[in-house]
Design an enzyme around this catalytic site. Structure first.
Site, PDB file in Angstrom:
ATOM      1  N   VAL A 134      94.584  27.584 -39.167  1.00 45.48           N
ATOM      2  CA  VAL A 134      93.913  28.731 -39.777  1.00 45.48           C
ATOM      3  C   VAL A 134      92.646  29.028 -38.985  1.00 45.48           C
ATOM      4  CG1 VAL A 134      92.906  29.698 -41.864  1.00 45.48           C
ATOM      5  CG2 VAL A 134      94.836  28.109 -42.035  1.00 45.48           C
TER       6      VAL A 134
ATOM      7  N   ASP B 189      90.207  16.971 -42.120  1.00 45.52           N
ATOM      8  CA  ASP B 189      90.362  17.939 -43.208  1.00 45.52           C
ATOM      9  C   ASP B 189      89.836  17.377 -44.522  1.00 45.52           C
ATOM     10  OD1 ASP B 189      92.410  16.037 -43.181  1.00 45.52           O
ATOM     11  OD2 ASP B 189      93.976  17.432 -43.817  1.00 45.52           O
ATOM     12  N   ARG B 190      90.087  16.093 -44.771  1.00 44.03           N
ATOM     13  CA  ARG B 190      89.631  15.474 -46.020  1.00 44.03           C
ATOM     14  C   ARG B 190      88.105  15.358 -46.029  1.00 44.03           C
ATOM     15  NH1 ARG B 190      93.779  10.470 -46.770  1.00 44.03           N
ATOM     16  NH2 ARG B 190      93.071  10.524 -48.942  1.00 44.03           N
TER      17      ARG B 190
ATOM     18  N   ASN C 299      98.707  19.969 -39.807  1.00 36.21           N
ATOM     19  CA  ASN C 299     100.014  19.555 -39.291  1.00 36.21           C
ATOM     20  C   ASN C 299     101.037  20.683 -39.290  1.00 36.21           C
ATOM     21  OD1 ASN C 299      99.742  16.615 -38.766  1.00 36.21           O
ATOM     22  ND2 ASN C 299      99.149  16.585 -40.919  1.00 36.21           N
ATOM     23  N   THR C 300     100.919  21.618 -40.231  1.00 39.36           N
ATOM     24  CA  THR C 300     101.889  22.702 -40.348  1.00 39.36           C
ATOM     25  C   THR C 300     101.355  24.017 -39.788  1.00 39.36           C
ATOM     26  OG1 THR C 300     102.818  21.668 -42.332  1.00 39.36           O
ATOM     27  CG2 THR C 300     103.351  23.985 -41.952  1.00 39.36           C
ATOM     28  N   ASN C 301     100.110  24.358 -40.126  1.00 43.26           N
ATOM     29  CA  ASN C 301      99.514  25.628 -39.702  1.00 43.26           C
ATOM     30  C   ASN C 301      98.114  25.421 -39.147  1.00 43.26           C
ATOM     31  OD1 ASN C 301     101.597  27.565 -40.597  1.00 43.26           O
ATOM     32  ND2 ASN C 301     101.053  26.876 -42.647  1.00 43.26           N
TER      33      ASN C 301
ATOM     34  N   ALA D 248      92.928  23.121 -37.850  1.00 40.35           N
ATOM     35  CA  ALA D 248      94.246  22.834 -37.286  1.00 40.35           C
ATOM     36  C   ALA D 248      94.920  21.723 -38.083  1.00 40.35           C
ATOM     37  CB  ALA D 248      94.122  22.443 -35.813  1.00 40.35           C
TER      38      ALA D 248
END
Length: 265
Positions: free
Chosen positions: A13, A115-116, A9-11, A7
């Protein structure tokens, strides 16, 4: 099968991993779907959407027996957890809950995005030595991981689409345009759109190459550069700084993390 949820900020997946596959120790992606991030979207809405997509790919909801979620949008987490519990009858693993299993050698380790961290996990699984990981998302991030697997820090820059949106929003006469691969290597535009395209595209490449060069010098050792994110392939042909482009790095990080937690359990 494992449903991995990234999840951003934009999409958001969703990827379906066959964890019984021999392709990689943590499994193989069978299919993936993308939806716009909206923290107001309910678990019921996710379930209807996912059930239809699973059926189109020849899967049933019952095929999903485990779920892992990584998010940089805290408000989206509750509904995704409810989705896993209510519709897949499983308690999801939350990436980063309880910390990470590698050193975060930075001033604010608690602020490193999931994510990082997931990118680092996946990259270190297949690439030895010192690494720079570039992730092209809403923001573009540059992360340095040393040969021992410790995160040493990085850079956060505006994503290319954010840069373009800011330019168009601030200059009334500039038109909206889509970012695409340029038709030529020329950096002298003959019209407004071409000049904007050059400024954004080649300017972004110059920024990447300059920052990577500085990071390499500061690292003091040979460094391999791994690119990920949906826009990585947009730049691949026009720069030689990438040693590998792996579009699904974050998703593989989720699957690796689930595999580790499952073995520990």
């Amino acid at each position: 099968m494992l449903l991995a949820v990234d999840a951003g900020n934009t999409n958001i997946v969703f990827a379906l991993f066959d964890t019984e596959s021999d392709a990689r120790p943590w499994g193989e992606i069978r299919t993936r779907w993308r939806i716009t991030t909206d923290p107001r979207r309910t678990a019921d809405e996710y379930a209807v959407w996912l059930s239809q997509l699973l059926a189109l790919e020849g899967f049933a909801r019952s095929d999903v027996t485990k779920v892992i979620i990584g998010t940089v949008v805290p408000r989206a987490l509750h509904n995704l957890q409810t989705l896993a519990r209510k519709y897949f009858d499983t308690e999801p693993v939350i990436a980063g809950e309880g910390g990470w299993d590698f050193p975060l050698d930075v001033d604010e380790p608690q602020n490193v995005g999931a994510d990082r961290a997931l990118n680092m996990i996946a990259a270190k699984e297949t690439h030895p030595g010192d690494l720079i990981i570039i992730d092209f998302g809403t923001a573009t991030t540059f992360d340095l991981v040393d040969y021992r697997g410790a995160y040493k820090g990085g850079i956060i820059a505006p994503g290319i689409n954010l840069s373009l949106d800011a330019l168009v929003s601030a200059a009334a006469k500039l038109p909206r345009m889509a970012i695409s691969e340029p038709d030529s290597d020329s950096v002298i535009g003959r019209n407004t759109v071409d000049q904007m395209h050059i400024g954004i595209y080649w300017g972004y490449i110059a920024m990447m190459e300059g920052l990577v060069a500085r990071m390499r010098r500061q690292a003091g050792r040979p460094v391999k550069v791994i690119a990920t994110g949906g826009l990585a392939i947009l730049f691949e042909k026009h720069t030689d700084i990438f040693d590998a482009v792996e579009a699904d790095l974050t998703l593989h990080g989720l699957a690796i993390l689930w595999s580790r937690s499952h073995k520990e359990g």
